[in-house]
Design a protein around this motif. Structure first.
Motif, PDB file in Angstrom:
ATOM      1  N   THR A  35       0.837  -1.195   0.000  1.00 28.42           N
ATOM      2  CA  THR A  35       0.000   0.000   0.000  1.00 28.42           C
ATOM      3  C   THR A  35       0.875   1.250   0.000  1.00 28.42           C
ATOM      4  N   ILE A  36       0.448   2.283  -0.693  1.00 32.83           N
ATOM      5  CA  ILE A  36       1.180   3.546  -0.714  1.00 32.83           C
ATOM      6  C   ILE A  36       1.171   4.135   0.696  1.00 32.83           C
ATOM      7  N   PRO A  37       2.353   4.452   1.264  1.00 39.81           N
ATOM      8  CA  PRO A  37       2.403   4.947   2.646  1.00 39.81           C
ATOM      9  C   PRO A  37       1.478   6.125   2.934  1.00 39.81           C
ATOM     10  N   TYR A  38       1.371   7.076   2.024  1.00 37.89           N
ATOM     11  CA  TYR A  38       0.472   8.202   2.290  1.00 37.89           C
ATOM     12  C   TYR A  38      -0.954   7.730   2.483  1.00 37.89           C
ATOM     13  N   LYS A  39      -1.336   6.721   1.717  1.00 35.34           N
ATOM     14  CA  LYS A  39      -2.705   6.229   1.854  1.00 35.34           C
ATOM     15  C   LYS A  39      -2.910   5.548   3.204  1.00 35.34           C
ATOM     16  N   LEU A  40      -1.867   4.925   3.719  1.00 36.36           N
ATOM     17  CA  LEU A  40      -1.964   4.353   5.068  1.00 36.36           C
ATOM     18  C   LEU A  40      -2.113   5.459   6.102  1.00 36.36           C
ATOM     19  N   HIS A  41      -1.359   6.516   5.929  1.00 38.09           N
ATOM     20  CA  HIS A  41      -1.353   7.618   6.891  1.00 38.09           C
ATOM     21  C   HIS A  41      -2.630   8.448   6.842  1.00 38.09           C
ATOM     22  N   THR A  42      -3.183   8.605   5.650  1.00 37.59           N
ATOM     23  CA  THR A  42      -4.297   9.549   5.478  1.00 37.59           C
ATOM     24  C   THR A  42      -5.653   8.876   5.314  1.00 37.59           C
ATOM     25  N   GLY A  43      -5.703   7.599   5.561  1.00 36.39           N
ATOM     26  CA  GLY A  43      -6.988   6.913   5.452  1.00 36.39           C
ATOM     27  C   GLY A  43      -7.423   6.677   4.018  1.00 36.39           C
ATOM     28  N   GLY A  44      -6.472   6.512   3.125  1.00 40.01           N
ATOM     29  CA  GLY A  44      -6.794   6.167   1.746  1.00 40.01           C
ATOM     30  C   GLY A  44      -6.557   7.255   0.719  1.00 40.01           C
ATOM     31  N   GLN A  45      -6.198   8.442   1.139  1.00 37.18           N
ATOM     32  CA  GLN A  45      -5.967   9.529   0.189  1.00 37.18           C
ATOM     33  C   GLN A  45      -4.504   9.581  -0.235  1.00 37.18           C
ATOM     34  N   GLY A  46      -4.262   9.987  -1.477  1.00 41.87           N
ATOM     35  CA  GLY A  46      -2.913  10.264  -1.936  1.00 41.87           C
ATOM     36  C   GLY A  46      -2.469  11.637  -1.445  1.00 41.87           C
ATOM     37  N   PHE A  47      -1.206  11.972  -1.683  1.00 42.42           N
ATOM     38  CA  PHE A  47      -0.671  13.239  -1.180  1.00 42.42           C
ATOM     39  C   PHE A  47      -1.473  14.443  -1.664  1.00 42.42           C
ATOM     40  N   TRP A  48      -1.786  14.493  -2.960  1.00 45.26           N
ATOM     41  CA  TRP A  48      -2.453  15.673  -3.513  1.00 45.26           C
ATOM     42  C   TRP A  48      -3.860  15.831  -2.970  1.00 45.26           C
ATOM     43  N   GLU A  49      -4.591  14.729  -2.835  1.00 45.91           N
ATOM     44  CA  GLU A  49      -5.938  14.815  -2.273  1.00 45.91           C
ATOM     45  C   GLU A  49      -5.881  15.232  -0.797  1.00 45.91           C
ATOM     46  N   TRP A  50      -4.953  14.641  -0.072  1.00 47.18           N
ATOM     47  CA  TRP A  50      -4.796  14.940   1.352  1.00 47.18           C
ATOM     48  C   TRP A  50      -4.431  16.402   1.552  1.00 47.18           C
ATOM     49  N   SER A  51      -3.533  16.924   0.726  1.00 46.99           N
ATOM     50  CA  SER A  51      -3.130  18.326   0.828  1.00 46.99           C
ATOM     51  C   SER A  51      -4.280  19.259   0.472  1.00 46.99           C
ATOM     52  N   ALA A  52      -5.022  18.902  -0.566  1.00 49.68           N
ATOM     53  CA  ALA A  52      -6.109  19.770  -1.027  1.00 49.68           C
ATOM     54  C   ALA A  52      -7.261  19.825  -0.025  1.00 49.68           C
ATOM     55  N   ASP A  53      -7.382  18.816   0.832  1.00 45.45           N
ATOM     56  CA  ASP A  53      -8.463  18.778   1.822  1.00 45.45           C
ATOM     57  C   ASP A  53      -8.291  19.795   2.941  1.00 45.45           C
ATOM     58  N   ASP A  54      -7.115  20.363   3.065  1.00 47.23           N
ATOM     59  CA  ASP A  54      -6.841  21.276   4.169  1.00 47.23           C
ATOM     60  C   ASP A  54      -6.131  22.506   3.613  1.00 47.23           C
TER      61      ASP A  54
END
Length: 135
Positions: A35-54
């Motif tokens: 699994t992509i580490p960011y998705k593990l950390h963010t509950g399934g989101q990639g870096f760009w989605e996770w960043s855009a959420d905040d």
């Protein structure tokens, strides 16, 4: 972490590095599970989605990239022969800081295009309003 603007951009780069390096503690788990580490950390989101959420995360990243551009991109802006082109396209150009610098440096350049995610382009409009010159 509270990020305060500094002329040299060091705090912004540090804050962005925290965002990028944050999932390193889950890299081993990512390797084990595929699994992509960011998705593990963010509950399934990639870096760009996770960043855009905040908005704070996105702003920190934008400021960090502009600070990096100030040091690395400045040499490219000032030494490359941009005048030979009518149009320049910056792929993955973020909020357009580099393109704004190129457009302001080269009066003969007719058009500059920033190609990026829609969320970045919407923030780029704010950056272009804050820059002087032809943006």
């Amino acid at each position: 972490m509270t990020v305060r603007g500094q002329a040299d951009g060091c705090e912004h780069v540090y804050a962005s590095a925290q965002l990028v390096l944050l999932p390193c503690n889950v890299c081993l788990q990512g390797i084990r599970t595929g699994t992509i580490p960011y998705k593990l950390h963010t509950g399934g989101q990639g870096f760009w989605e996770w960043s855009a959420d905040d908005a704070t995360r996105a702003t920190r990243f934008d400021l960090a990239m502009m600070a990096v551009n100030h040091y690395g991109g400045s040499a490219v802006v000032h030494t490359y022969g941009w005048g030979q082109f009518d149009c320049v396209v910056d792929i993955a150009g973020g909020v357009g800081g580099f393109m704004a610098d190129v457009m302001n440096k080269v009066p003969s350049l007719k058009q500059g295009v920033v190609f990026d995610l829609a969320s970045n382009i919407s923030r780029a409009k704010e950056v272009s309003r804050s820059k002087e010159g032809r943006t």
